[in-house]
Every structure is written in structure tokens, then in C-alpha cells.
Write a protein that holds these residues in place. Structure first.
Motif, PDB file in Angstrom:
ATOM      1  N   ASN A 175       0.834  -1.212   0.000  1.00  0.00           N
ATOM      2  CA  ASN A 175       0.000   0.000   0.000  1.00  0.00           C
ATOM      3  C   ASN A 175       0.866   1.259   0.000  1.00  0.00           C
ATOM      4  N   GLY A 176       1.977   1.250   0.684  1.00  0.00           N
ATOM      5  CA  GLY A 176       2.873   2.401   0.692  1.00  0.00           C
ATOM      6  C   GLY A 176       3.487   2.652  -0.681  1.00  0.00           C
ATOM      7  N   LEU A 177       3.906   1.562  -1.321  1.00  0.00           N
ATOM      8  CA  LEU A 177       4.457   1.716  -2.670  1.00  0.00           C
ATOM      9  C   LEU A 177       3.392   2.206  -3.658  1.00  0.00           C
ATOM     10  N   LYS A 178       2.189   1.712  -3.490  1.00  0.00           N
ATOM     11  CA  LYS A 178       1.101   2.139  -4.384  1.00  0.00           C
ATOM     12  C   LYS A 178       0.788   3.625  -4.198  1.00  0.00           C
ATOM     13  N   MET A 179       0.740   4.079  -2.954  1.00  0.00           N
ATOM     14  CA  MET A 179       0.503   5.510  -2.677  1.00  0.00           C
ATOM     15  C   MET A 179       1.645   6.359  -3.242  1.00  0.00           C
ATOM     16  N   THR A 180       2.875   5.883  -3.107  1.00  0.00           N
ATOM     17  CA  THR A 180       4.022   6.623  -3.646  1.00  0.00           C
ATOM     18  C   THR A 180       3.926   6.726  -5.169  1.00  0.00           C
ATOM     19  N   GLU A 181       3.551   5.628  -5.788  1.00  0.00           N
ATOM     20  CA  GLU A 181       3.412   5.651  -7.253  1.00  0.00           C
ATOM     21  C   GLU A 181       2.298   6.588  -7.697  1.00  0.00           C
ATOM     22  N   ASP A 182       1.185   6.568  -6.984  1.00  0.00           N
ATOM     23  CA  ASP A 182       0.069   7.453  -7.365  1.00  0.00           C
ATOM     24  C   ASP A 182       0.459   8.927  -7.223  1.00  0.00           C
ATOM     25  N   ILE A 183       1.138   9.259  -6.117  1.00  0.00           N
ATOM     26  CA  ILE A 183       1.560  10.652  -5.913  1.00  0.00           C
ATOM     27  C   ILE A 183       2.552  11.062  -6.995  1.00  0.00           C
ATOM     28  N   LEU A 184       3.491  10.154  -7.319  1.00  0.00           N
ATOM     29  CA  LEU A 184       4.488  10.459  -8.347  1.00  0.00           C
ATOM     30  C   LEU A 184       3.827  10.647  -9.713  1.00  0.00           C
ATOM     31  N   LEU A 185       2.877   9.795 -10.033  1.00  0.00           N
ATOM     32  CA  LEU A 185       2.197   9.918 -11.332  1.00  0.00           C
ATOM     33  C   LEU A 185       1.364  11.203 -11.410  1.00  0.00           C
ATOM     34  N   ASN A 186       0.708  11.573 -10.312  1.00  0.00           N
ATOM     35  CA  ASN A 186      -0.076  12.819 -10.303  1.00  0.00           C
ATOM     36  C   ASN A 186       0.841  14.043 -10.447  1.00  0.00           C
ATOM     37  N   THR A 187       1.992  13.980  -9.784  1.00  0.00           N
ATOM     38  CA  THR A 187       2.947  15.094  -9.902  1.00  0.00           C
ATOM     39  C   THR A 187       3.490  15.183 -11.326  1.00  0.00           C
ATOM     40  N   MET A 188       3.786  14.037 -11.904  1.00  0.00           N
ATOM     41  CA  MET A 188       4.272  14.028 -13.287  1.00  0.00           C
ATOM     42  C   MET A 188       3.193  14.524 -14.250  1.00  0.00           C
ATOM     43  N   LYS A 189       1.946  14.210 -13.989  1.00  0.00           N
ATOM     44  CA  LYS A 189       0.845  14.650 -14.864  1.00  0.00           C
ATOM     45  C   LYS A 189       0.667  16.166 -14.818  1.00  0.00           C
ATOM     46  N   LYS A 190       0.918  16.779 -13.673  1.00  0.00           N
ATOM     47  CA  LYS A 190       0.826  18.241 -13.579  1.00  0.00           C
ATOM     48  C   LYS A 190       1.833  18.925 -14.495  1.00  0.00           C
ATOM     49  N   HIS A 191       2.945  18.285 -14.738  1.00  0.00           N
ATOM     50  CA  HIS A 191       3.991  18.847 -15.597  1.00  0.00           C
ATOM     51  C   HIS A 191       3.936  18.292 -17.020  1.00  0.00           C
ATOM     52  N   GLY A 192       2.840  17.635 -17.387  1.00  0.00           N
ATOM     53  CA  GLY A 192       2.631  17.163 -18.753  1.00  0.00           C
ATOM     54  C   GLY A 192       3.135  15.772 -19.042  1.00  0.00           C
ATOM     55  N   LEU A 193       3.642  15.070 -18.035  1.00  0.00           N
ATOM     56  CA  LEU A 193       4.164  13.717 -18.239  1.00  0.00           C
ATOM     57  C   LEU A 193       3.088  12.717 -17.825  1.00  0.00           C
ATOM     58  N   GLU A 194       2.589  11.925 -18.763  1.00  0.00           N
ATOM     59  CA  GLU A 194       1.506  10.984 -18.509  1.00  0.00           C
ATOM     60  C   GLU A 194       1.928   9.571 -18.896  1.00  0.00           C
ATOM     61  N   LYS A 195       1.354   8.630 -18.176  1.00  0.00           N
ATOM     62  CA  LYS A 195       1.643   7.214 -18.397  1.00  0.00           C
ATOM     63  C   LYS A 195       0.666   6.635 -19.414  1.00  0.00           C
ATOM     64  N   ILE A 196       1.163   5.746 -20.287  1.00  0.00           N
ATOM     65  CA  ILE A 196       0.336   5.127 -21.320  1.00  0.00           C
ATOM     66  C   ILE A 196       0.233   3.629 -21.015  1.00  0.00           C
ATOM     67  N   ASN A 197      -0.989   3.175 -20.802  1.00  0.00           N
ATOM     68  CA  ASN A 197      -1.257   1.747 -20.601  1.00  0.00           C
ATOM     69  C   ASN A 197      -2.374   1.357 -21.575  1.00  0.00           C
ATOM     70  N   PRO A 198      -2.027   0.987 -22.808  1.00  0.00           N
ATOM     71  CA  PRO A 198      -3.030   0.813 -23.868  1.00  0.00           C
ATOM     72  C   PRO A 198      -3.669  -0.583 -23.915  1.00  0.00           C
ATOM     73  N   LEU A 199      -3.840  -1.221 -22.779  1.00  0.00           N
ATOM     74  CA  LEU A 199      -4.413  -2.562 -22.772  1.00  0.00           C
ATOM     75  C   LEU A 199      -5.869  -2.512 -23.249  1.00  0.00           C
ATOM     76  N   GLY A 200      -6.196  -3.314 -24.281  1.00  0.00           N
ATOM     77  CA  GLY A 200      -7.541  -3.366 -24.847  1.00  0.00           C
ATOM     78  C   GLY A 200      -7.833  -2.269 -25.858  1.00  0.00           C
ATOM     79  N   GLU A 201      -6.878  -1.405 -26.139  1.00  0.00           N
ATOM     80  CA  GLU A 201      -7.082  -0.325 -27.097  1.00  0.00           C
ATOM     81  C   GLU A 201      -6.577  -0.740 -28.481  1.00  0.00           C
ATOM     82  N   PRO A 202      -7.045  -0.060 -29.553  1.00  0.00           N
ATOM     83  CA  PRO A 202      -6.500  -0.363 -30.892  1.00  0.00           C
ATOM     84  C   PRO A 202      -5.026   0.034 -30.977  1.00  0.00           C
ATOM     85  N   PHE A 203      -4.327  -0.688 -31.778  1.00  0.00           N
ATOM     86  CA  PHE A 203      -2.895  -0.441 -31.921  1.00  0.00           C
ATOM     87  C   PHE A 203      -2.662   0.856 -32.690  1.00  0.00           C
TER      88      PHE A 203
END
Length: 252
Positions: A175-203
């Protein structure tokens, strides 16, 4: 004026040509006056000839005197007009030359202004890109940390996570690692850096990298069914493509 002088001269000539008759010889007055008649007639004829000659001379002189002052001013006026036209032609040529130069300078000025605006807009775009992608190198280095957090989270099996009483310390770490990852991803998203997980999407070849293809009858062809490595975008620009497995077309 000339006619009056001519009449006076003719009168004087008549008076001088007529002989005087004295009153002392009345008998011979008629006889002495007779020979004077032809003399009067000849004098009148001379006066007429003299007057016609004078009139002809006057007419010739008038024509001569009238012709001279009429032609000389015309020649002067023609010469002045010719000079004026030459000056006007020279001025017109100079004006045409200046107009041509003005058009050339205007064209150069407009081109310079257009080039300046293009340069200014290009500089603004480059500055904007520099601001947006200034952290691109830092983001690429940060992506490795996010991958390590993902690997750590995936290392904890789901069975261990479901039994929180038995594996309390492991669940708390997860749970601690998950919270750290979520905070890091939200901080990165504020600066325009977003994660891509295209599972189930068209290629999409712009953001995905197909590592392998497998035919799966229960899924649509050209669909991502497995994500080997997540991707990242920085302000819409792909800095790392997601490595995925794609459903292939059915065999013919």
C-alpha cells in the motif's frame, strides 16, 4: 492721322498751283482764268497718284511692320515652350524613377516585416517548446523509477494482498508503494508527463511498439492484448512508446 496730313498737303499744293486773279482787271478775269483749268486738273491728277502711291507704301510698310513683331514672339514662345516641355519630360522621368525606387523599397520593407513576424512567431514557438519539453531528459530518467515501482508492486502476489491479517507487513509495504506511485504519477501529470497503458485499445504505431503478434479468435484483430512495458508522453509528444502484444489478422 496720316489721312489728315495728306489732305492738308494736297490743299496746300492746290493753293500754290492756282494763280491769283486781281480785282484791277475784271475784263481779263475770265480769259486769264481759262488757261488755269488744265493746270488744276493736272494738279489733281498728281495728287491722286501721290495719294495712291502713299497708300500702297503705307500698306507695304504696315505688312512689313506687322509681320516682324508677330513672328519673333512666336519663335520665342516656341523656344520657351520647347524648353518647358524638355524640363517637364526630365521631371517626369525623375518622378518615374523615384516611384520605381519607392515601390522597391516598399516591397523590401514588407518582406522584411513579414520575415520579422515569421521569425518572431518561430521564436515564440521555440520558446514554448523549450518550456514544455525542458524536462524531457529529466522525464526520461524519471520513467525508470516508475518502472521500478511497477515491478515492485507486481512482485507482491494477489493472494498475499488479500490476506491482510496474515501478511500485514507485506500488505502495508504494498500500500505504501502504491501511494508513492500514485503521488508520483499525479505530480508528473501536472507537468505534462503521462503514463500510457493501452491494454484493450486499438494499436497506434505513433505511441505503441508491437513486439509480437498472436491470433486470438475471441478478440478483434489489431488490438493490444498485452502490455510488456508502459509508455509515456510529455505534453502530447511520445518520449517512450509502449511495448505491447497485438492480436494479428486471422489466417487465410
Amino acid at each position: 492721322m496720316f489721312r489728315r496730313a495728306l489732305l492738308q498737303q494736297s490743299r496746300l499744293s492746290l493753293r500754290s498751283s492756282v494763280p491769283r486773279v486781281t480785282s484791277t482787271a475784271p475784263r481779263f478775269a475770265a480769259t486769264s482764268a481759262r488757261p488755269a483749268i488744265p493746270q488744276l486738273q493736272s494738279a489733281a491728277g498728281r495728287i491722286r497718284c501721290y495719294s495712291t502711291e502713299k497708300k500702297a507704301d503705307i500698306k507695304e510698310e504696315d505688312v512689313a511692320t506687322e509681320g516682324k513683331p508677330a513672328t519673333e514672339p512666336l519663335k520665342k514662345e516656341e523656344e520657351e515652350l520647347k524648353k518647358i516641355t524638355q524640363e517637364l519630360d526630365a521631371l517626369q522621368k525623375e518622378v518615374d524613377t523615384k516611384d520605381k525606387e519607392i515601390k522597391e523599397y516598399k516591397d523590401k520593407f514588407q518582406r522584411a516585416v513579414a520575415e520579422y513576424h515569421n521569425l518572431q512567431s518561430r521564436a515564440e514557438r521555440e520558446q514554448k517548446k523549450a518550456r514544455e519539453y525542458a524536462i524531457q531528459k529529466f522525464a526520461k530518467d524519471l520513467v525508470d523509477s516508475v518502472d521500478n515501482l511497477d515491478r515492485a508492486l507486481q512482485a507482491v502476489p494477489e493472494e498475499s494482498r488479500s490476506n491482510a491479517e496474515r501478511n500485514k507487513e507485506l500488505v502495508d509495504l504494498y500500500n505504501g508503494l502504491k501511494m508513492t506511485e500514485d503521488i508520483l504519477l499525479n505530480t508528473m501529470k501536472k507537468h505534462g508527463l503521462e503514463k500510457i497503458n493501452p491494454l484493450g485499445e486499438p494499436f497506434d504505431p505513433n505511441v505503441h511498439e508491437a513486439t509480437f503478434q498472436v491470433h486470438m479468435p475471441d478478440k478483434e484483430p489489431n488490438t493490444v492484448f498485452h502490455v510488456q512495458q508502459t509508455g509515456f508522453t510529455l505534453n502530447g509528444r511520445t518520449i517512450r512508446a509502449a511495448k505491447v502484444g497485438v492480436v494479428s489478422q486471422p489466417p487465410k
